[in-house]
Design a protein around this motif. Sequence first.
Motif, short mmCIF file in Angstrom:
data_model
loop_
_atom_site.label_atom_id
_atom_site.label_comp_id
_atom_site.label_asym_id
_atom_site.label_seq_id
_atom_site.Cartn_x
_atom_site.Cartn_y
_atom_site.Cartn_z
N ASN A 47 32.89 -38.13 -6.14
CA ASN A 47 33.93 -37.18 -6.55
C ASN A 47 35.33 -37.81 -6.47
O ASN A 47 36.26 -37.21 -5.97
CB ASN A 47 33.87 -35.90 -5.73
CG ASN A 47 34.68 -34.78 -6.35
OD1 ASN A 47 34.98 -34.81 -7.54
ND2 ASN A 47 35.05 -33.80 -5.57
N ASN A 132 42.63 -30.56 -13.44
CA ASN A 132 41.26 -30.77 -12.96
C ASN A 132 40.23 -30.62 -14.07
O ASN A 132 39.28 -31.40 -14.16
CB ASN A 132 40.93 -29.82 -11.81
CG ASN A 132 41.67 -30.18 -10.54
OD1 ASN A 132 42.03 -31.34 -10.32
ND2 ASN A 132 41.92 -29.20 -9.70
N LYS A 163 23.24 -34.22 -12.74
CA LYS A 163 24.61 -33.97 -12.31
C LYS A 163 25.42 -33.35 -13.44
O LYS A 163 25.55 -33.92 -14.51
CB LYS A 163 25.22 -35.32 -11.92
CG LYS A 163 26.52 -35.24 -11.24
CD LYS A 163 26.33 -35.43 -9.78
CE LYS A 163 27.65 -35.64 -9.10
NZ LYS A 163 27.54 -35.57 -7.69
N CYS A 165 28.70 -32.01 -12.75
CA CYS A 165 30.11 -32.26 -12.47
C CYS A 165 30.22 -33.14 -11.23
O CYS A 165 29.29 -33.17 -10.42
CB CYS A 165 30.89 -30.96 -12.29
SG CYS A 165 30.43 -30.03 -10.84
N THR A 167 30.74 -34.20 -7.71
CA THR A 167 30.81 -33.63 -6.37
C THR A 167 30.30 -34.68 -5.38
O THR A 167 29.50 -35.53 -5.75
CB THR A 167 29.94 -32.37 -6.22
OG1 THR A 167 28.60 -32.69 -6.61
CG2 THR A 167 30.44 -31.22 -7.06
N GLU A 169 27.95 -36.12 -2.99
CA GLU A 169 26.54 -35.87 -2.69
C GLU A 169 26.28 -36.05 -1.19
O GLU A 169 26.98 -36.80 -0.51
CB GLU A 169 25.65 -36.85 -3.49
CG GLU A 169 25.72 -36.61 -4.99
CD GLU A 169 25.21 -35.25 -5.40
OE1 GLU A 169 24.29 -34.71 -4.75
OE2 GLU A 169 25.73 -34.71 -6.38
#
Length: 191
Positions: A47, A132, A163, A165, A167, A169
Amino acid sequence: MSIIEYSSHVWGLKEYKCLEHVQNKPMRAFLGLGKTAPIAGLSGEMNWRPLHWHTKSIIFNIGITFHNLPNTQLPKQILLHLSKLNLKDSWYSSLHSVLQDLSVQNYYSYSNIDVPFSNKGAFIKYTLQKINNSALKEWNKDVNRLEIISQSGGSLALYRLLKGCPTVEEYVVMGEVDKRRVLASLRCHFK
């Protein structure tokens, strides 16, 4: 903000590939993957947004902060002066470009730059959300770009199914590098 981004708002909106490479090195090292691992997969697992998106957020935040200062404050006077000069490569033009790219320039009053925002909080929240969302669109484009190049769906074919988006893990926060490396290589389909 990391040390590498310190005063990045002064640099303007230019993307510095050498800084992106500096950011990619610890990402690869932390996940235990080599130079040929797809950056879109690595950044999605951790991310991490590219530095130019952080710079856009910083330029926006500082611009709004300066905008709301009293006209007697030096940063506000500089902002007012830059707005009148209409220079192409100024910090103010970077702020204008950020707002224009996000289609929020109509909410930012250039003609009344000496008047503070009436609803600053809502405007900041809305614009940062747009930043964002734009970063997420760019990440999705990068992940899907590899599919076009290869008949097999690219090195991130499985990754696109796993996946949606970026993030962090769960395995990323593991203490053991070997386990991180194995899981990262499986998820990113890296050999």
